[in-house]
Design a protein around this motif. Structure first.
Motif, PDB file in Angstrom:
ATOM      1  N   LYS A 287       0.829  -1.211   0.000  1.00  0.00           N
ATOM      2  CA  LYS A 287       0.000   0.000   0.000  1.00  0.00           C
ATOM      3  C   LYS A 287       0.863   1.260   0.000  1.00  0.00           C
ATOM      4  O   LYS A 287       0.580   2.211  -0.737  1.00  0.00           O
ATOM      5  N   SER A 290       2.430   1.932  -3.393  1.00  0.00           N
ATOM      6  CA  SER A 290       1.444   2.423  -4.352  1.00  0.00           C
ATOM      7  C   SER A 290       1.154   3.901  -4.140  1.00  0.00           C
ATOM      8  O   SER A 290       1.035   4.663  -5.110  1.00  0.00           O
ATOM      9  N   GLU A 291       1.016   4.315  -2.897  1.00  0.00           N
ATOM     10  CA  GLU A 291       0.760   5.728  -2.600  1.00  0.00           C
ATOM     11  C   GLU A 291       1.912   6.605  -3.084  1.00  0.00           C
ATOM     12  O   GLU A 291       1.705   7.679  -3.670  1.00  0.00           O
TER      13      GLU A 291
END
Length: 396
Positions: A287, A290-291
């Motif tokens: 996560k 991806s950010e």
């Protein structure tokens, strides 16, 4: 210099920057203790050609692609947040100086093309119209890297004889006409030396000023000499990118350290379980990455979109400019969210002095409070435009 030669020169700068990253990282603690980027670090970055990336060719600059500049900033911040921040805000100023009248450009670079400038754009000073220019007074805060610069760019409201505001300008002031007041004692971005600037009733000639109204229209008198597409991009697109990019770089540096730490970490509270085998740790990493990737990709994509309009000789639509600001403030938030998630999952050792992760956590949150990262204002303007409300393009 041809576009191919410019690209090659910029690539050489990026290679040079990457070569000095280990040294910048080693100096990160020293940078915090000194409360200013060490002179040696500035010198090493200068020798790579970094500070000339956005400088006009006629003054020994590269007129490089802004994305090359942002890439260098990102990498520097990934080694030391404070050094990345100072590099970004000082390194972007040649772009704005190129928009000033030729007289001002000559004053800055005519004798020394290595001259650097700091800034403080909030209009906390007052300028009064007088013959041939303005009388400027005031105190400005947060002038990052000012100790390494011999000029400063200051924002100020312009008043006429009746006391009415008639303009908002940037004023270019030489070192002998302002005082630096050492006030920088902060928990984040501690090494940026972002001290106060004081000016006491100094005359500033008209040629050494630039109206924000003009820059809002992607214009400036310096375009007569510097007529390439680089200097036709919106001020607020180029400059707000210099605030988000170091934060993205901090997130990338934090990510790299977190992954390395987790590969070596055994979790005592979980019977010695290897952190690298924890499926929840793997999810957090996915996560966070991806950010970070999204923040960077949107920043690059939006600049490319604006460049495409300029290359075709077309006016950049207001929606595109507002989109830059939308994704810029959200890019800062994405990067900080990633740092927060990684920091929380790193264990107690991440708290130790000297770790990049705890410093990135402090530095990124300090960068978050910059006016350019005000999310509600930027997002509200984009939404209002989508609803058909009239928006002043001068601020975007």
């Amino acid at each position: 210099m041809s576009s191919q030669a410019t690209s090659s020169a910029a690539a050489a700068v990026l290679d040079g920057v990457r070569d000095v990253l280990p040294t910048l990282r080693e100096r990160a603690d020293e940078t915090e203790r000194l409360r200013v980027v060490p002179e040696a670090s500035i010198k090493e970055l200068e020798e790579t050609g970094f500070f000339k990336l956005l400088q006009p060719r006629r003054f020994d600059g590269l007129e490089a692609d802004p994305v090359d500049f942002y890439t260098a900033v990102r990498d520097i911040a990934g080694a030391c947040g404070s050094t990345g921040w100072v590099s970004s805000v000082v390194g972007v100023h040649p772009w704005q100086v190129a928009l000033f009248a030729d007289e001002a450009q000559q004053a800055v670079w005519g004798e020394d093309t290595k001259t650097r400038l700091s800034s403080s754009y909030a209009p906390t000073g007052k300028a009064t119209v007088t013959d041939g220019g303005y009388q400027l007074s005031g105190k400005w805060s947060f002038s990052s890297g000012c100790d390494h610069c011999s000029w400063v760019l200051l924002g100020g409201l312009v008043f006429n004889a009746e006391g009415q505001v008639v303009d908002f300008k940037t004023f270019m002031v030489p070192r002998e006409k302002y005082e630096i007041v050492d006030v920088w004692h902060m928990v984040g971005l501690a090494g940026t030396g972002s001290n106060d600037i004081v000016v006491d009733d100094v005359f500033i000639p008209e040629a050494f000023t630039l109206s924000m109204g003009e820059t809002g229209q992607c214009r400036g008198p310096g375009q007569e000499q510097n007529d390439t597409d680089l200097y036709k991009l919106p001020f607020h697109s180029i400059f707000t990118g210099t605030i988000t990019t170091p934060i993205i770089g901090m997130a990338m540096g934090a990510y790299a350290e977190h992954v390395e730490m987790q590969q070596k970490r055994s979790r005592a509270a979980y019977l010695g379980e290897k952190a690298s085998l924890d499926p929840f740790a793997a999810v957090r990493i996915a996560k966070a990455s991806s950010e970070i990737d999204a923040a960077w990709a949107l920043l690059v994509n939006n600049i490319r979109e604006e460049q495409a309009y300029v290359a075709k000789g077309e006016k950049i639509p207001l929606r595109s400019r507002l989109k830059v600001r939308r994704d810029q403030v959200l890019g800062s938030q994405r990067a900080i969210d990633a740092i927060d998630a990684l920091f929380e999952a790193s264990g107690g050792r991440a708290l130790a002095n000297g770790t990049y992760l705890q410093r990135a956590w402090r530095d990124a949150h300090a960068g978050r409070v910059h006016a350019a990262n005000d999310p509600e204002r930027a997002l509200q303007m984009f939404g209002a435009h989508e609803f058909g409300h009239k928006i002043d393009p001068g601020m975007y």
